[in-house]
Write a protein that holds these residues in place. Structure first.
Motif, short mmCIF file in Angstrom:
data_model
loop_
_atom_site.label_atom_id
_atom_site.label_comp_id
_atom_site.label_asym_id
_atom_site.label_seq_id
_atom_site.Cartn_x
_atom_site.Cartn_y
_atom_site.Cartn_z
N ILE A 196 0.85 -1.19 0.00
CA ILE A 196 0.00 0.00 0.00
C ILE A 196 0.89 1.24 0.00
CG2 ILE A 196 -1.68 1.34 1.31
CD1 ILE A 196 -2.83 -1.16 2.39
N SER A 197 2.02 1.15 0.73
CA SER A 197 2.86 2.34 0.87
C SER A 197 3.32 2.90 -0.48
CB SER A 197 4.06 2.05 1.77
OG SER A 197 4.69 0.87 1.38
N THR A 198 3.54 2.01 -1.45
CA THR A 198 3.98 2.51 -2.75
C THR A 198 2.80 2.89 -3.66
OG1 THR A 198 4.08 0.30 -3.67
CG2 THR A 198 6.12 1.16 -2.75
N LYS A 199 1.59 2.51 -3.26
CA LYS A 199 0.45 2.77 -4.15
C LYS A 199 -0.59 3.70 -3.51
CE LYS A 199 1.25 -0.39 -7.57
NZ LYS A 199 0.77 -1.44 -8.45
N LEU A 200 -0.21 4.28 -2.38
CA LEU A 200 -1.17 5.07 -1.62
C LEU A 200 -1.78 6.20 -2.43
CD1 LEU A 200 -2.48 5.41 1.05
CD2 LEU A 200 -0.53 6.74 1.85
N GLN A 201 -0.90 7.00 -3.05
CA GLN A 201 -1.39 8.15 -3.79
C GLN A 201 -2.24 7.71 -4.98
OE1 GLN A 201 1.95 10.79 -4.22
NE2 GLN A 201 0.68 12.28 -5.32
N LEU A 202 -1.81 6.60 -5.57
CA LEU A 202 -2.54 6.05 -6.71
C LEU A 202 -3.95 5.63 -6.28
CD1 LEU A 202 -0.94 3.48 -9.09
CD2 LEU A 202 -3.12 2.98 -8.09
N GLY A 216 -5.86 -6.30 -5.39
CA GLY A 216 -5.31 -7.66 -5.39
C GLY A 216 -3.86 -7.63 -4.94
N GLY A 217 -3.18 -8.75 -5.08
CA GLY A 217 -1.78 -8.82 -4.68
C GLY A 217 -1.64 -8.78 -3.16
N ALA A 218 -0.40 -8.71 -2.70
CA ALA A 218 -0.17 -8.75 -1.26
C ALA A 218 -0.80 -7.55 -0.55
CB ALA A 218 1.32 -8.81 -0.98
N MET A 219 -0.99 -6.46 -1.31
CA MET A 219 -1.65 -5.29 -0.75
C MET A 219 -3.00 -5.64 -0.13
SD MET A 219 -1.68 -1.90 -3.05
CE MET A 219 -2.85 -2.58 -4.18
N ALA A 220 -3.70 -6.58 -0.76
CA ALA A 220 -5.02 -6.98 -0.26
C ALA A 220 -4.91 -7.57 1.14
CB ALA A 220 -5.65 -8.00 -1.22
N ASN A 221 -3.79 -8.24 1.45
CA ASN A 221 -3.64 -8.83 2.79
C ASN A 221 -3.69 -7.75 3.87
OD1 ASN A 221 -3.14 -11.20 1.38
ND2 ASN A 221 -0.92 -10.90 1.42
N THR A 222 -3.07 -6.62 3.57
CA THR A 222 -3.07 -5.52 4.54
C THR A 222 -4.49 -5.01 4.76
OG1 THR A 222 -0.83 -4.96 3.83
CG2 THR A 222 -2.00 -3.29 5.09
N MET A 240 0.54 0.07 7.94
CA MET A 240 -0.39 0.66 6.97
C MET A 240 -1.85 0.30 7.29
SD MET A 240 0.64 2.51 4.41
CE MET A 240 2.06 3.40 4.88
N LEU A 241 -2.06 -0.31 8.47
CA LEU A 241 -3.42 -0.77 8.79
C LEU A 241 -4.40 0.40 8.90
CD1 LEU A 241 -2.55 -3.65 11.31
CD2 LEU A 241 -3.10 -3.83 8.88
N PHE A 377 3.34 5.52 -15.99
CA PHE A 377 1.93 5.12 -15.94
C PHE A 377 1.42 5.26 -14.50
CE2 PHE A 377 -1.54 2.00 -15.71
CZ PHE A 377 -2.23 2.22 -16.90
N LEU A 378 2.24 4.79 -13.56
CA LEU A 378 1.83 4.88 -12.15
C LEU A 378 1.68 6.33 -11.72
CD1 LEU A 378 4.05 2.10 -10.54
CD2 LEU A 378 1.64 2.01 -11.12
N GLU A 379 2.63 7.17 -12.13
CA GLU A 379 2.55 8.57 -11.73
C GLU A 379 1.34 9.26 -12.35
OE1 GLU A 379 5.99 11.00 -11.33
OE2 GLU A 379 7.21 9.35 -10.59
N TRP A 380 1.02 8.84 -13.56
CA TRP A 380 -0.20 9.37 -14.18
C TRP A 380 -1.42 8.95 -13.35
CZ3 TRP A 380 -1.54 12.44 -18.34
CH2 TRP A 380 -2.90 12.46 -18.66
N LEU A 381 -1.46 7.68 -12.96
CA LEU A 381 -2.59 7.20 -12.16
C LEU A 381 -2.64 7.91 -10.80
CD1 LEU A 381 -2.78 3.31 -12.64
CD2 LEU A 381 -3.91 5.10 -13.94
#
Ligand code: 3PG
Length: 402
Positions: A196-202, A216-222, A240-241, A377-381
């Motif tokens: 989540i920490s790397t995708k928070l802003q997204l 999805g991915g391990a992010m979902a576990n959090t 990140m809880l 692409f990520l920064e655009w998102l």
């Protein structure tokens, strides 16, 4: 920005920034996608009589000349793909580069050595920008995938020359606008990834734009852990809880349908072919880890896809590199591919592992648009302004000197 429709390249030295940062193994290009996608721009400019001078970075040599990071082998791969000779200069500025650009005839193509061999490239150094600009009459940026970098060859150079966006740049932006800024609704996003920490802003930006957001991915576990569920020894971010809880609350407030896995494929070991079990997301036992979404989640996601008109996909749902933990990603990607091919869904995908995951699922070519960009692409998102785009947009009014 101005497109190539407004440029007459005949007789001009066209400084064309492309992204030749392609995967290589033993001196061979292992994935031609980025090469294939810049060919229309190169061909158009060369066929109309432009003298095409290609600029690109490769890898991260950090301002040093690292022979293993030379663009030379890529000049060969590019020439093969183009079916035309591609000359090569052993530096991107200086006497060699100047002589090579001067001896170019109309319609000829030259690739300059890795811009990142210059210490000034990543600093967006003014002197380097001016030296690069002196090699051309106009600047064309066709490297959307490097547009998140404010470097001399992606940003600084544009302030010296009339600047344009190439055909790939145009296509990337059109696809992204159609997916997020002006989408046919309902629009959904599938976001995978480990942290989540790397995708928070997204995630936060997407909550404002999409009607459905599937994690999805391990992010979902959090996210599951944030709901108080036991996730065994699954990868998760304990710090990140609260953030995950905040995202869930924001989704509710913004009326965005946030989808989390309802079942998981779990294993005790992180290895190919390890024994697995399928359990509801609230029943992951201690000592086990979630490595993919389960069949009920696939069903749920596929039913959600059926209700969408537009889908943005970033990141796999499970550890797709390690069969059988590729099944969830494969099944949902195949359904997205099927709906897209049938004209019922527009799917725009990109960023990180997404291209390999879709290729692995056999649906890469079924998507409406697959971006060549990772970080950009990520920064655009994330909703960020990309310096490479700003650079060519602000020079719109410049007139051609010749
Ligand atoms: C990429 O591969 O995403 C681009 O070429 C940018 O590369 P970089 O992350 O090394 O700047």
């Amino acid at each position: 920005f101005a497109t190539l429709d407004t440029l007459d390249p005949k007789g001009k030295r066209i400084l064309l920034r492309v992204d030749l940062n392609v995967p290589m193994k033993d001196g061979q290009v292992t994935d031609q996608t980025r090469i294939e996608r810049i060919i229309p721009t190169i061909r158009e400019l060369a066929e109309k009589g432009g003298r095409v001078i290609l600029l690109s970075h490769f890898d991260r040599p950090k301002g040093q000349v690292v022979p293993a990071m030379s663009l030379k082998p890529i000049a060969t791969a590019l020439a093969t793909a183009l079916g035309r000779p591609v000359n090569f200069a052993h530096d991107c500025i200086g006497p060699d580069a100047e002589a090579a650009t001067r001896s170019l005839n109309d319609g000829e193509i030259l690739l300059l050595e890795n811009t990142r061999f210059q210490p000034g490239e990543e600093q967006n150094d003014a002197e380097l920008s001016a030296a690069l600009a002196s090699l051309g009459d106009v600047y064309v940026n066709d490297a959307f995938s490097a547009a998140h970098r404010a470097h001399a060859s992606t940003a600084g150079v544009a302030s010296h020359l009339p600047s344009f966006g190439g055909r790939l740049m145009e296509a990337e932006l059109q696809a992204l606008y159609a997916a997020l800024e002006n989408p046919e609704r309902p629009v959904g996003a599938i976001v995978g990834g480990a942290k989540i920490s790397t995708k928070l802003q997204l995630l936060e930006n997407l909550l404002d734009k999409v009607d459905m957001l599937a994690i999805g991915g391990a992010m979902a576990n959090t996210f599951l852990a944030a709901q108080g569920l036991n996730v065994g020894k699954s990868l998760k971010e304990d710090d990140m809880l609260d953030t995950a809880r905040l995202i869930m609350a924001q989704a509710k407030a913004k009326n965005c349908d946030l989808i989390l896995p309802v079942d998981m494929i779990i294993s005790e070991d992180f290895m190919a072919g390890a024994p697995t079990s399928t359990v509801p997301a609230n029943a992951i036992p201690d000592g086990w880890m979630a490595l993919d979404v389960g069949p009920e989640t696939v069903k749920l996601l596929n039913s959600k896809l059926a209700g969408l008109k537009t889908l943005v996909w970033n990141g796999p749902l499970g550890v797709f590199e390690l069969p059988p933990f590729d099944e969830g990603t494969n099944a949902v990607a195949q359904e997205a591919g099927r709906l897209t091919k049938a004209g019922k869904l527009k799917t725009v995908a990109g960023g990180g592992d997404t291209v390999s995951a879709l290729r692995h699922a056999g649906v890469l070519h079924d998507m409406t648009y697959v971006s060549t960009a990772g970080g950009a692409f990520l920064e655009w998102l994330e909703g960020k302004v990309l310096p490479g785009l700003t650079a060519i947009s602000t020079t719109l009014e410049k007139t051609l000197p010749i």
